[in-house]
Design an enzyme around this catalytic site. Structure first.
Site, short mmCIF file in Angstrom:
data_model
loop_
_atom_site.label_atom_id
_atom_site.label_comp_id
_atom_site.label_asym_id
_atom_site.label_seq_id
_atom_site.Cartn_x
_atom_site.Cartn_y
_atom_site.Cartn_z
N ASN A 39 -2.88 -3.87 15.86
CA ASN A 39 -3.29 -2.80 14.96
C ASN A 39 -3.10 -3.31 13.54
OD1 ASN A 39 -3.67 -0.53 13.44
ND2 ASN A 39 -1.93 0.62 14.28
N TRP A 40 -4.19 -3.68 12.91
CA TRP A 40 -4.09 -4.29 11.58
C TRP A 40 -3.78 -3.26 10.49
CZ3 TRP A 40 -8.81 -8.24 11.26
CH2 TRP A 40 -8.68 -9.18 12.30
N LYS A 41 -3.89 -1.99 10.84
CA LYS A 41 -3.66 -0.91 9.87
C LYS A 41 -4.54 -1.13 8.63
CE LYS A 41 0.80 -0.18 11.98
NZ LYS A 41 2.19 0.24 11.87
N HIS A 60 -1.90 7.74 16.37
CA HIS A 60 -0.83 6.89 15.83
C HIS A 60 0.09 7.74 14.96
CE1 HIS A 60 1.28 3.79 13.64
NE2 HIS A 60 0.90 2.95 14.59
N GLU A 110 1.36 7.24 12.21
CA GLU A 110 0.98 7.26 10.79
C GLU A 110 -0.16 8.26 10.55
OE1 GLU A 110 0.52 3.02 10.46
OE2 GLU A 110 2.69 2.80 10.68
N GLU A 119 5.34 4.40 20.96
CA GLU A 119 5.76 3.77 19.71
C GLU A 119 6.83 4.64 19.05
OE1 GLU A 119 2.51 0.97 18.06
OE2 GLU A 119 2.13 2.97 17.28
N GLY A 144 7.44 -0.93 11.88
CA GLY A 144 7.51 -1.56 10.56
C GLY A 144 8.91 -1.70 10.01
N SER A 203 7.73 -3.01 15.91
CA SER A 203 8.40 -4.27 15.57
C SER A 203 8.40 -5.27 16.72
CB SER A 203 9.83 -4.01 15.07
OG SER A 203 9.79 -3.26 13.87
N GLY A 244 1.79 -4.29 15.15
CA GLY A 244 1.35 -4.11 13.77
C GLY A 244 1.53 -5.39 12.98
N GLY A 245 2.67 -5.51 12.29
CA GLY A 245 2.92 -6.62 11.38
C GLY A 245 2.64 -7.99 11.99
P1 13P Z 1 4.86 -2.89 13.65
O1 13P Z 1 4.62 -3.89 14.76
O2 13P Z 1 4.53 -3.40 12.30
O3 13P Z 1 6.22 -2.29 13.76
O4 13P Z 1 3.82 -1.69 13.91
C1 13P Z 1 3.72 -1.14 15.16
C2 13P Z 1 2.59 -0.19 15.18
O5 13P Z 1 2.62 0.84 14.56
C3 13P Z 1 1.40 -0.58 15.95
O6 13P Z 1 0.51 0.47 16.07
#
Ligand code: 13P
Length: 252
Positions: A10-12, A98, A100, A168, A174, A214, A235-236
């Site tokens: 997920n590149w956000k 998600h 977010e 999640e 993050g 993470s 994500g990251g």
């Molecule tokens: P991180 O891997 O950056 O913690 O993000 C996880 C995430 O929200 C994937 O959707």
């Protein structure tokens, strides 16, 4: 029952055109050099990059998904993107719910369910996200919160082929603070047992439940070794081709 591991990035809201293209091309090169990978790979770029990424990964086996979709097929919804539009661009998945989105856009379980149903109607697979906050975990409400979100967000017509669940924990996203394999497995096992009650043993056994929060090349192996963890939503670490590829190489 063997479930095919799904490694999803997920590149956000990250990446200009050149970044997205470089990342997608590097992953496609890795993937093209791998015969019979033990996992399915998905990347979910920001909307602006989807078309370019679809072209860059063409023929590599990497799939492309959206990070969200609107519940309606079309209409007066300024700034939104429908599941049908994602499908039209070459997407095969859409992430919905998600944390977010739930926080930044006030989405609740009913919204998420409607979006997931739109994804299925458009012919996409839905990745339905759930997860507790730190406050909820500290109050001992982890299983209750996730159970409620699961039942409220699961689309009608969910099957093991068209729906994936992503657990999640909000406090792990993050933050560099990953759930321990035991903490994650506890929630994943609960999710699977709820799916048995809701969809039957066969569907529950075959439906994939991803962990997100993470996840990185250092902790992926232990997490992915858990009985009910069927992949990662990353994500990251999905923004660096080598890290994302290393996570995929951690599949059991
Ligand atoms: P991180 O891997 O950056 O913690 O993000 C996880 C995430 O929200 C994937 O959707």
């Amino acid at each position: 029952m063997a479930r095919r591991i799904l490694i999803a990035g997920n590149w956000k809201m990250n990446g200009l055109q050149s970044d997205g293209l470089a990342l997608a091309s590097a992953l496609a090169t890795h993937m093209r050099g791998t015969s019979d990978p033990a996992f399915e790979m998905l990347v979910c770029p920001p909307f602006t990059l989807i078309s370019k990424v679809v072209d860059a990964v063409a023929g590599s086996g990497i799939q492309v998904g959206g990070q969200d979709c609107h519940a309606a097929e079309k209409g007066a919804h300024t700034g939104d993107t429908s599941a049908w539009m994602l499908k039209d661009l070459g997407c095969t998945y859409a992430i919905v719910g998600h944390s977010e989105r739930r926080t930044d856009h006030g989405e609740n379980d009913a919204t998420v369910k409607a979006k997931a149903e739109a994804a299925l109607a458009a012919g996409l697979r839905a990745i339905v996200c759930i997860g507790e906050t730190l406050e909820e975990r500290d109050a001992g409400k982890t299983l209750d919160v996730n159970r409620t979100q699961l039942h409220g967000s699961l689309p009608a017509g969910a099957t093991a082929e068209n729906t994936v669940i992503a657990y999640e924990p909000v406090w792990a996203i993050g933050t560099g603070r990953t759930a321990t394999p035991e903490q994650a497995q506890e929630v994943h096992a609960m999710i699977r047992s709820e799916l048995v009650g809701k969809l039957g043993q066969g569907v529950a056994d075959a439906m994939r439940v991803l962990y997100g929060g993470s996840m990185n090349p250092k902790n992926a192996k232990e997490l992915l070794a858990q009985q009910d963890i069927d992949g990662g939503l990353i994500g990251g670490a999905s923004l660096k081709a080598d890290d994302f590829w290393a996570v995929a190489q951690s599949c059991p």
